[in-house]
Design a protein around this motif. Structure first.
Motif, PDB file in Angstrom:
ATOM      1  N   HIS A 128      59.972  53.549  31.932  1.00  0.00           N
ATOM      2  CA  HIS A 128      60.845  52.412  32.220  1.00  0.00           C
ATOM      3  C   HIS A 128      61.120  51.609  30.954  1.00  0.00           C
ATOM      4  O   HIS A 128      60.860  50.414  30.883  1.00  0.00           O
ATOM      5  N   GLY A 129      61.627  52.291  29.943  1.00  0.00           N
ATOM      6  CA  GLY A 129      61.932  51.622  28.686  1.00  0.00           C
ATOM      7  C   GLY A 129      61.999  52.630  27.558  1.00  0.00           C
ATOM      8  O   GLY A 129      62.228  53.818  27.794  1.00  0.00           O
ATOM      9  N   GLN A 130      61.784  52.143  26.354  1.00  0.00           N
ATOM     10  CA  GLN A 130      61.848  53.022  25.199  1.00  0.00           C
ATOM     11  C   GLN A 130      61.139  52.399  24.014  1.00  0.00           C
ATOM     12  O   GLN A 130      60.885  51.207  23.976  1.00  0.00           O
ATOM     13  N   ILE A 131      60.834  53.275  23.041  1.00  0.00           N
ATOM     14  CA  ILE A 131      60.290  52.839  21.763  1.00  0.00           C
ATOM     15  C   ILE A 131      61.484  52.701  20.837  1.00  0.00           C
ATOM     16  O   ILE A 131      62.330  53.602  20.758  1.00  0.00           O
ATOM     17  N   GLU A 132      61.582  51.557  20.142  1.00  0.00           N
ATOM     18  CA  GLU A 132      62.728  51.278  19.274  1.00  0.00           C
ATOM     19  C   GLU A 132      62.273  50.810  17.901  1.00  0.00           C
ATOM     20  O   GLU A 132      61.216  50.195  17.763  1.00  0.00           O
ATOM     21  N   HIS A 133      63.091  51.061  16.894  1.00  0.00           N
ATOM     22  CA  HIS A 133      62.920  50.457  15.577  1.00  0.00           C
ATOM     23  C   HIS A 133      63.667  49.131  15.640  1.00  0.00           C
ATOM     24  O   HIS A 133      64.795  49.073  16.143  1.00  0.00           O
ATOM     25  N   ILE A 134      63.064  48.052  15.157  1.00  0.00           N
ATOM     26  CA  ILE A 134      63.693  46.735  15.341  1.00  0.00           C
ATOM     27  C   ILE A 134      65.023  46.601  14.616  1.00  0.00           C
ATOM     28  O   ILE A 134      65.831  45.763  14.981  1.00  0.00           O
ATOM     29  N   ASN A 135      65.280  47.433  13.618  1.00  0.00           N
ATOM     30  CA  ASN A 135      66.579  47.388  12.932  1.00  0.00           C
ATOM     31  C   ASN A 135      67.696  48.039  13.742  1.00  0.00           C
ATOM     32  O   ASN A 135      68.865  47.891  13.417  1.00  0.00           O
ATOM     33  N   TYR A 136      67.311  48.798  14.795  1.00  0.00           N
ATOM     34  CA  TYR A 136      68.290  49.506  15.618  1.00  0.00           C
ATOM     35  C   TYR A 136      67.990  49.265  17.097  1.00  0.00           C
ATOM     36  O   TYR A 136      67.646  50.192  17.834  1.00  0.00           O
ATOM     37  N   PRO A 137      68.121  48.020  17.558  1.00  0.00           N
ATOM     38  CA  PRO A 137      67.811  47.724  18.965  1.00  0.00           C
ATOM     39  C   PRO A 137      68.694  48.520  19.917  1.00  0.00           C
ATOM     40  O   PRO A 137      69.873  48.744  19.640  1.00  0.00           O
ATOM     41  N   GLY A 138      68.101  48.953  21.011  1.00  0.00           N
ATOM     42  CA  GLY A 138      68.841  49.714  22.010  1.00  0.00           C
ATOM     43  C   GLY A 138      68.868  51.205  21.763  1.00  0.00           C
ATOM     44  O   GLY A 138      69.331  51.968  22.594  1.00  0.00           O
ATOM     45  N   TYR A 181      53.872  59.127  13.480  1.00  0.00           N
ATOM     46  CA  TYR A 181      53.557  59.180  14.903  1.00  0.00           C
ATOM     47  C   TYR A 181      54.737  59.809  15.624  1.00  0.00           C
ATOM     48  O   TYR A 181      55.884  59.454  15.359  1.00  0.00           O
ATOM     49  N   ALA A 182      54.467  60.736  16.533  1.00  0.00           N
ATOM     50  CA  ALA A 182      55.507  61.333  17.365  1.00  0.00           C
ATOM     51  C   ALA A 182      55.346  60.790  18.778  1.00  0.00           C
ATOM     52  O   ALA A 182      54.234  60.725  19.300  1.00  0.00           O
ATOM     53  N   VAL A 183      56.446  60.401  19.391  1.00  0.00           N
ATOM     54  CA  VAL A 183      56.427  59.907  20.765  1.00  0.00           C
ATOM     55  C   VAL A 183      56.537  61.141  21.662  1.00  0.00           C
ATOM     56  O   VAL A 183      57.618  61.643  21.910  1.00  0.00           O
ATOM     57  N   SER A 184      55.390  61.630  22.115  1.00  0.00           N
ATOM     58  CA  SER A 184      55.393  62.855  22.911  1.00  0.00           C
ATOM     59  C   SER A 184      55.657  62.581  24.389  1.00  0.00           C
ATOM     60  O   SER A 184      56.136  63.450  25.106  1.00  0.00           O
ATOM     61  N   VAL A 201      59.973  48.566  24.507  1.00  0.00           N
ATOM     62  CA  VAL A 201      60.859  47.686  25.261  1.00  0.00           C
ATOM     63  C   VAL A 201      60.934  48.156  26.710  1.00  0.00           C
ATOM     64  O   VAL A 201      61.263  49.307  26.971  1.00  0.00           O
ATOM     65  N   HIS A 202      60.615  47.267  27.655  1.00  0.00           N
ATOM     66  CA  HIS A 202      60.728  47.570  29.084  1.00  0.00           C
ATOM     67  C   HIS A 202      62.192  47.401  29.478  1.00  0.00           C
ATOM     68  O   HIS A 202      62.865  46.485  29.011  1.00  0.00           O
ATOM     69  N   ASP A 203      62.694  48.271  30.340  1.00  0.00           N
ATOM     70  CA  ASP A 203      64.130  48.288  30.659  1.00  0.00           C
ATOM     71  C   ASP A 203      64.560  47.411  31.829  1.00  0.00           C
ATOM     72  O   ASP A 203      65.670  47.528  32.323  1.00  0.00           O
ATOM     73  N   ASN A 204      63.701  46.520  32.300  1.00  0.00           N
ATOM     74  CA  ASN A 204      64.036  45.626  33.409  1.00  0.00           C
ATOM     75  C   ASN A 204      64.141  46.333  34.756  1.00  0.00           C
ATOM     76  O   ASN A 204      64.754  45.802  35.672  1.00  0.00           O
ATOM     77  N   SER A 205      63.594  47.528  34.890  1.00  0.00           N
ATOM     78  CA  SER A 205      63.614  48.222  36.179  1.00  0.00           C
ATOM     79  C   SER A 205      62.884  47.379  37.206  1.00  0.00           C
ATOM     80  O   SER A 205      61.719  47.046  37.028  1.00  0.00           O
TER      81      SER A 205
END
Length: 89
Positions: free
Chosen positions: A47-57, A39-42, A76-80
């Motif tokens: 207000h956040g990002q897609i993350e792999h759980i082994n590399y949070p942030g 899957y590509a995140v196009s 993950v929502h960025d708390n905006s």
């Protein structure tokens, strides 16, 4: 073969983290090897990002069907404060 993608919208509120499961992105390409799908995140979340759980942030721009099956991908929502809700599609 043809690629078919079925995706259920996911709505996050401030500070939420949602792990993607096979209920959210489900794809098939007509072969017998769905584990090889990528899957590509196009259009990344505003207000956040897609993350792999082994590399949070750390935002990612792609992930595999195996990552989804193993529940290793999160939105993950960025708390905006100006964006109380956001949807992943």
């Amino acid at each position: 073969g043809d690629i078919v993608l079925l995706a259920k919208p996911v709505t996050l509120t401030e500070g939420d983290r949602v792990t993607l499961t096979t209920d959210v992105p489900v794809a098939t390409d007509g072969t017998s090897k769905p584990e090889k799908l990528l899957y590509a995140v196009s259009l990344p979340p505003v207000h956040g990002q897609i993350e792999h759980i082994n590399y949070p942030g750390v935002p990612i721009s792609s992930y595999s069907q195996l990552d989804v099956v193993a529940q290793k991908v999160s939105d993950v929502h960025d708390n905006s404060h100006g964006a109380s809700k956001e949807s992943l599609r």
